[in-house]
Design an enzyme around this catalytic site. Structure first.
Site, short mmCIF file in Angstrom:
data_model
loop_
_atom_site.label_atom_id
_atom_site.label_comp_id
_atom_site.label_asym_id
_atom_site.label_seq_id
_atom_site.Cartn_x
_atom_site.Cartn_y
_atom_site.Cartn_z
N HIS A 133 78.55 117.77 -93.72
CA HIS A 133 78.85 116.95 -92.54
C HIS A 133 77.62 116.13 -92.14
O HIS A 133 77.71 114.92 -91.89
CB HIS A 133 79.31 117.88 -91.40
CG HIS A 133 79.57 117.20 -90.09
ND1 HIS A 133 80.83 117.15 -89.52
CD2 HIS A 133 78.75 116.55 -89.22
CE1 HIS A 133 80.76 116.49 -88.37
NE2 HIS A 133 79.51 116.12 -88.16
N GLU A 134 76.45 116.79 -92.10
CA GLU A 134 75.23 116.10 -91.65
C GLU A 134 74.74 115.08 -92.69
O GLU A 134 74.27 114.01 -92.33
CB GLU A 134 74.13 117.11 -91.33
CG GLU A 134 74.47 118.13 -90.24
CD GLU A 134 75.00 117.52 -88.96
OE1 GLU A 134 74.63 116.38 -88.62
OE2 GLU A 134 75.82 118.18 -88.29
N HIS A 137 76.52 111.95 -92.29
CA HIS A 137 75.98 111.13 -91.19
C HIS A 137 74.88 110.19 -91.69
O HIS A 137 74.75 109.06 -91.21
CB HIS A 137 75.38 112.01 -90.10
CG HIS A 137 76.35 112.46 -89.04
ND1 HIS A 137 77.04 111.57 -88.25
CD2 HIS A 137 76.71 113.70 -88.62
CE1 HIS A 137 77.80 112.25 -87.39
NE2 HIS A 137 77.62 113.54 -87.60
#
Ligand code: CO
Length: 192
Positions: A133-134, A137
């Site tokens: 998820h990060e 980003h």
């Protein structure tokens, strides 16, 4: 430093690799960790605090007392992905929104630590999910892009509300116009 919410342009602006790991970077990491724990998040990526850099912090326990669970990843890349699993996710840039996202079950990530040393981590379950998820980003990719069709549909109203809130904040002058934010991001990139 503060966490920006969707649809702030920084969230769609890919991060630039950091070329020096110096005192400035160490200070940023400290501030990001503080913000992450304060917001009770599991991870925080630099674009979420309006910094266009390849940098993320995480702690899958969300517990500041469990420092051994803490991870600081500079210029991370995913070397390997295995398996596939669906799981519920949230994001500090979408407060209150949750949805199911399919991710690799296990990932191997290579990154630099604050001493500038390269390291590899193989992560599975929640930690693997947070890392994916990060790292998304850092490319300007958001979990709403990867939600399944059912989750996407049920998130639609909340996403529109984020867009309305953002527009209102800009109209009130609480957030600068997008063009100004873009200029700021480009200036910050030059200093990476
Ligand atoms: Co997020």
């Amino acid at each position: 430093m503060k966490i920006v919410h969707y649809p702030h342009p920084s969230l769609r602006h890919p991060g630039r690799p950091l070329t020096a790991i110096d005192k400035k970077v160490r200070l940023l990491v400290g501030e990001m960790l503080d913000l992450m724990y304060e917001a009770k998040g599991l991870g925080l990526a630099a674009p979420q605090v309006c910094l266009p850099y390849q940098l993320l912090v995480m702690n899958a326990s969300a517990d500041p007392d469990q420092r051994d669970q803490e991870g600081i990843y500079i210029n991370p890349v995913i070397l390997e992905r295995h398996g596939s699993v669906e799981g519920e996710e949230g994001c500090l840039s979408f407060p209150g929104l949750y949805g199911k996202v399919r991710r690799a079950k296990t990932v191997t990530v290579r990154a630099y630590d604050l001493q500038g040393r390269s390291f590899d981590v193989t992560a599975t379950e929640l930690k693997g999910r947070v890392l994916q998820h990060e790292i998304d980003h850092l490319q300007g990719d958001l979990f709403i892009d990867k939600m399944g069709s059912v989750a996407k549909l049920s998130a639609r109203g909340a996403i529109q509300e984020f867009e309305r809130d953002y527009q209102k904040a800009q109209e009130h002058g609480d957030i600068p116009p997008d063009k100004e934010i873009e200029q700021l991001l480009v200036a910050l990139e030059a200093g990476a």
